[in-house]
Write a protein that holds these residues in place. Sequence first.
Motif, mmCIF file in Angstrom:
data_model
loop_
_atom_site.group_PDB
_atom_site.id
_atom_site.type_symbol
_atom_site.label_atom_id
_atom_site.label_comp_id
_atom_site.label_asym_id
_atom_site.label_seq_id
_atom_site.Cartn_x
_atom_site.Cartn_y
_atom_site.Cartn_z
ATOM 1 N N UNK A 115 19.448 22.200 6.241
ATOM 2 C CA UNK A 115 20.584 23.123 6.298
ATOM 3 C C UNK A 115 20.241 24.282 5.366
ATOM 4 N N UNK A 116 21.103 24.618 4.410
ATOM 5 C CA UNK A 116 20.800 25.721 3.510
ATOM 6 C C UNK A 116 22.001 26.091 2.676
ATOM 7 N N UNK A 117 21.736 26.774 1.551
ATOM 8 C CA UNK A 117 22.791 27.097 0.593
ATOM 9 C C UNK A 117 23.870 27.994 1.167
ATOM 10 N N UNK A 118 23.547 28.725 2.245
ATOM 11 C CA UNK A 118 24.548 29.615 2.845
ATOM 12 C C UNK A 118 25.765 28.863 3.357
ATOM 13 N N UNK A 174 19.974 15.433 4.933
ATOM 14 C CA UNK A 174 19.700 16.865 5.051
ATOM 15 C C UNK A 174 19.223 17.407 3.704
ATOM 16 N N UNK A 175 18.417 18.448 3.769
ATOM 17 C CA UNK A 175 17.976 19.186 2.601
ATOM 18 C C UNK A 175 18.566 20.590 2.694
ATOM 19 N N UNK A 176 19.194 21.034 1.604
ATOM 20 C CA UNK A 176 19.810 22.363 1.579
ATOM 21 C C UNK A 176 19.124 23.213 0.508
ATOM 22 N N UNK A 177 18.107 23.983 0.901
ATOM 23 C CA UNK A 177 17.417 24.817 -0.097
ATOM 24 C C UNK A 177 18.226 26.065 -0.435
ATOM 25 N N UNK A 178 18.006 26.544 -1.651
ATOM 26 C CA UNK A 178 18.505 27.849 -2.037
ATOM 27 C C UNK A 178 17.415 28.878 -1.805
ATOM 28 N N UNK A 204 8.161 25.861 -2.833
ATOM 29 C CA UNK A 204 8.024 24.873 -1.756
ATOM 30 C C UNK A 204 7.817 23.455 -2.278
ATOM 31 N N UNK A 205 7.154 23.323 -3.419
ATOM 32 C CA UNK A 205 6.949 21.994 -3.995
ATOM 33 C C UNK A 205 8.272 21.347 -4.390
ATOM 34 N N UNK A 206 9.211 22.137 -4.919
ATOM 35 C CA UNK A 206 10.538 21.603 -5.250
ATOM 36 C C UNK A 206 11.169 20.949 -4.024
ATOM 37 N N UNK A 207 11.064 21.621 -2.906
ATOM 38 C CA UNK A 207 11.669 21.129 -1.670
ATOM 39 C C UNK A 207 10.897 19.931 -1.133
ATOM 40 N N UNK A 257 22.690 27.590 -7.188
ATOM 41 C CA UNK A 257 23.104 28.889 -6.659
ATOM 42 C C UNK A 257 24.556 28.930 -6.169
ATOM 43 N N UNK A 258 25.045 27.919 -5.410
ATOM 44 C CA UNK A 258 26.419 28.013 -4.910
ATOM 45 C C UNK A 258 27.485 28.003 -5.996
#
Length: 239
Positions: free
Chosen positions: A132-135, A171-175, A209-212, A236-237
């Motif tokens: 998914x994602x931070x948005x 799910x993974x939600x990257x910033x 990318x390594x964080x994710x 971030x959110x």
Amino acid sequence: MTAALHDQTVLVVGRGGGLAQAISLAARDAGAQVVAAGRNQAGLDAVYASEPGISTETVDLTDEASIAALGKRLGTVGHVVSTASARARGRVPDLERDAVRRSFDTKVIGPLLLAKHLAPRMTDGGSFVIFSGAAATKITVGTLAVAITNAAADTLARSLALELAPTRVNAISPGVIDTSAWDGLGEQGKADYFAEMRQRNPARRIGTPTDVAQAVVFAMTNTFLTGQTLHIDGGEPLT
């Protein structure tokens, strides 16, 4: 990294760089046999030609027949990771229907169809990881289509976790992650945006990318984790 994925096949769907590449390498280093799949197999071949333990396949997440055919070619699979996306940015008056539909097709309907065709082929202890994602939680003007797509992906992960149990789904939600996804801003624009985000988010840095990739390996290997969204976003959110 330990061989937590030893003798397991991990399918990573996405482009031949950035997050998908980092995840493929991390899964391989954790002991998996990795299949990197996407629409541009020639591009994937070029990226992974010198990487042992990683093979490539072609798949189009907007084409159910392509997904079904990939499942037949793979036979069995241990884990499936879908990083693919097709962003539809812009304010409401500027959004085009086709762009919004591609966003949903790639990030929501595509992973749903991966589950449809690959869950029956999954070995015991397997899992799906979708992006998914931070948005979805950080609402800003100009990212409406991205936000609703990511929110739908979060809901898809929870829904699949219940329906496919005991197969796990997360799910993974990257910033903001330092990948080529931001290159469209131009070199100076990207640098300025990253500098702003470093000052704004609580982690005070830009993600890598390594964080994710580390979070994805955790999601695949923690057998008591399902139906969750892991927020790899530096807080971030919250801002």
